[in-house]
Design an enzyme around this catalytic site. Sequence first.
Site, short mmCIF file in Angstrom:
data_model
loop_
_atom_site.label_atom_id
_atom_site.label_comp_id
_atom_site.label_asym_id
_atom_site.label_seq_id
_atom_site.Cartn_x
_atom_site.Cartn_y
_atom_site.Cartn_z
N HIS A 25 0.89 -1.15 -0.09
CA HIS A 25 0.10 -0.01 0.23
C HIS A 25 0.67 1.24 -0.11
O HIS A 25 1.58 1.47 0.88
CB HIS A 25 -1.03 0.17 1.14
N ASP A 82 1.02 5.17 -0.33
CA ASP A 82 0.23 6.18 0.04
C ASP A 82 0.87 7.31 -1.11
O ASP A 82 2.03 7.47 -1.12
CB ASP A 82 0.55 6.98 1.44
N ASP A 141 -7.70 1.36 2.85
CA ASP A 141 -7.18 2.40 3.70
C ASP A 141 -8.03 3.49 3.88
O ASP A 141 -7.82 4.19 4.91
CB ASP A 141 -5.75 2.80 3.46
N HIS A 158 -6.16 9.57 -0.20
CA HIS A 158 -7.05 9.61 1.10
C HIS A 158 -6.03 10.22 2.17
O HIS A 158 -6.47 10.25 3.43
CB HIS A 158 -7.33 8.24 1.49
#
Length: 1011
Positions: free
Chosen positions: A73, A75, A197, A447
Amino acid sequence: MGSRPLSRGLVASGCRSAAGPWVRSRALRSPFPCVVFLFSLLLAAPGAWAAGYETCPKVQPDMLNVHLVAHTHDDVGWLKTVDQYYYGTRNDIQHAGVQYILDSVVSALLAEPSRRFTYVEMAFFSRWWRQQTNATQEVVWDLVRQGRLEFANGGWVMNDEGATHYGATVDQMTLGLRFLEDTFGNDGRPRVAWHIDPFGHSREQASLFAQMGFDGFFIGRLDYQDKNVRKKKQEMEQVWRGSASLKPPTADLFTGVLPNNYNPPKDLCWDMLCVDKPVVEDPQSPEYNAQKLVNYFLKLAAAQGKYYRTNHTMMTMGSDFQYENANLWFKNLDKLIQLVNAQQANGSRIHVLYSTPACYLQELNKAKLTWSLKEDDFFPYADGPNMFWTGYFSSRPALKRYERLSYNFLQVCNQLEALAGPAANEGPYGLGDSAPLNEAMAVLQHHDAVSGTAKQHVTYDYARQLAAGWRPCEVLLSNALSRLSGYKAAFSFCLKLNISICPLSQKLAHFQVTIYNPLGRKVNHMVRLPVSKGIFNVKDPNGKIVPSSVVVLPSSQYPEDHSELLFSASVPAVGFSIYSVARVSGSNLWDHTPKSRFREPQTRVLAIENEYIRAIFNPDTGLLMKIENLEQQLVLPVKQSFFWYEASIGDKDSSQASGAYIFRPSQSEPVPVSRWAQTHLVKTALVQEVHQNFSAWCSQVVRLYPGQRHLELEWTVGPIPTIDNWGKEVISRFDTPLRTEGQFYTDSNGREILKRRRDYRPTWQLNQTEPVAGNYYPVNSRIYITDGYMQLTVLTDRSQGGSSLSDGSLELMVHRKLLVDDERGVGEPLLDEGSGEWVRGRHLVLLDQVNNAAAGHRLLAEKEVLAPQVVLSPGGSIPYYSGAIPRTQFSGLHQPLPPSVRLLTLARWGPKMVLLRLEHQFAVGEDSGRNLSSPVTLDLQNLFATFIITHLQETTLAANQPRASASRLKWTLNTGPISSPTPPKLNPASITLQPMEIRTFVASVKWKEDS
């Protein structure tokens, strides 16, 4: 954000693959060397030469199949900037380097043919792809073809769902999915949406994903109480109905909750960032632990499997920025798979395998079960008692506004690029380009971006990316406006009009104002420009003088001699009007402006009004106390003022503090900023205003223009004082006597409306631990309360948190400044330093009868998000080219669109192509008075003024699949079978839109020479 508590066919050198002919040209790459191709072919899994579900591994039908999903994941900004994450710099903040992750994963996949990996964020992958050699690109393409490298989601980012507008979400998904389509064809198309997430999930997001053609959706974060109930009821997986208007299964989406958010199970993390023990299978070693791990895994799998209804369960093996040394993960997973499956010889009924989200989803579909239905959303999200993630709905309001303004500007940029054709990109002002702003806006949907949950230096970088994207769009606008108007001029973009700064209008005595309207219908727009002293003549596109006035701004907010010129402009649909402004020779503002430009009321009545609305203020307190709708003969006492919640730093019930993510006030009742406001009244023919000053850091202007059916509240908050060592969360609250029975309504990402009920969740019994924060919901465009007869609606100019905490009351959080961190990983308090400390925004207030309310708030919300763009230039423009016929007014449409239809997207899609999205912006049964909820039929053949559509193809929402050939997995619901509707035959002369329907088209066009 992760642990936040912690070949197409090819011919090359005489070599031809078994993959068949290429789908599209790969002109940027050299032929694939035979040796690399043969190496890849030897490693391919048997029969794995057709991407999609056909490449999935075999399972054991009579066993519990544990699907191990290796993933990372990444970001797109959070603790480090996008570039810092990609290149791996600033590891003193966080060890992360995405380029190394992708390098390492590809090498590890080539080392063992059974391995699989899932990747998500195209903002990173596309950058890495462009930096690879031709040979590496070929190898990666084959991994994709074989299904061993699977893309999930496929957006530019994994977007937030609480603070995003649906239009920006569609844009960022389109950008990422187009990259995959252009690079890998159908082989790279994601089948599964993957939002592991984001901090809560919106119903509109599910609807959009379904319309994009996804087969399923997996999420990681949902309320801890909700998750516990789901485990007990075996409802960790069900079908989510994303729309109350679209005919099922158009917006139905199979949705699954992951067991561990998106992290590995406890003690089974084998990344370089982890501390768990590796698998040691040598019994002679003192570190031997293989049998213990196998026994643990078997128990873990059996326990996890009980929460799910099939003989399949998924384990996410990865987390934030993991797999930089992919060999660590894969070597241990190889051992685990071999050791666990070996136990089948001893009677074990558990089978473990490398898998992907899509392959897991396929097995669920094969089970042919009947699934329950979900029709609400997953807000608000809490990960424990007193831990509601509702603060981020309002965190960093300046960035949230900049993002919304940039969305507006990008749509204007896209439209003008499509209308003007190639001249927009290469014109007299240089090379114009919409791509940088498109990419920057896509990054902002991440996000931890628009959510306001990144570190301060990362927030600055997000703003930098937006600013960098604006510049080439400004060049594009200048080129396009010159082409379409026939004038060449030195265009100037006034980017600080919200603080009344525009050098060109303040310095020049003569200038032109071009107002571009991106809406599909004509608008009347009040132009406000800062000017120097004097009076002015304003002429419309036909050279006629129009009414104008100069308003002196209050010294409490601006210098004493600060003044603004006002005039109303009429602008056609998807077009522009050019107005000319000239200072009257020898004039002086102080000689011509009435002395009552600022005046205290001479009577006990303090009010402003136009032909539709009257707003009355308490003469003793200066606060708004009543709104009257004169047209509908409605009167409602409304008291509005500002308050602040003291931010908790922890107490006897919980150590949880308010922070960038968490909202947790120390008390249920907020503190008033002031119980009264100093007021000034401004009345001219073009505007009536009450200026309210509540404190040194909080003020507001309540404003009415002629012909306006809403009240405008322009608030200014900041810098929030914290000298008392109290973090503050500032709200604007409206109190009325409406009997609302604990109910209120909020939009879902700017589209459909959801009913909210205080201290209640529709699908599980809530144990409320935070009566304020636990009742906050995301408000992307509007919130309203009603007693069944009257409706009070407040529209926002950015995403904010909002609620109704008592009957008849409605509140929106406008700003927050916090002194401690909430321990969700960002590692710093939310101070929002620099330009973010001082924030100005608007609330638009409507009072309507319920049967008229939808038309009001729908059309006003559309106008707010797609506001006119004002561009200035000096007088004395010259022709664009010899023989050009100058025009001072232009519409890109031959006829305006009906009020229920929004032009969602008009953008260049290729050298001779445009992307077109049209949407019906009303829900079923929402507007009976004007019949705006009825289906609408349009003729696209002669709609646009500057180009002719020569061929039209309808696609799915993200424009990466033809609609006619798109198909999705079918699911059976406990409410009964649902048949999939047949796509309508495409007739450009008769395009029908049903309520809440969005239809997407890719059109081949020919631009007209005389446009």
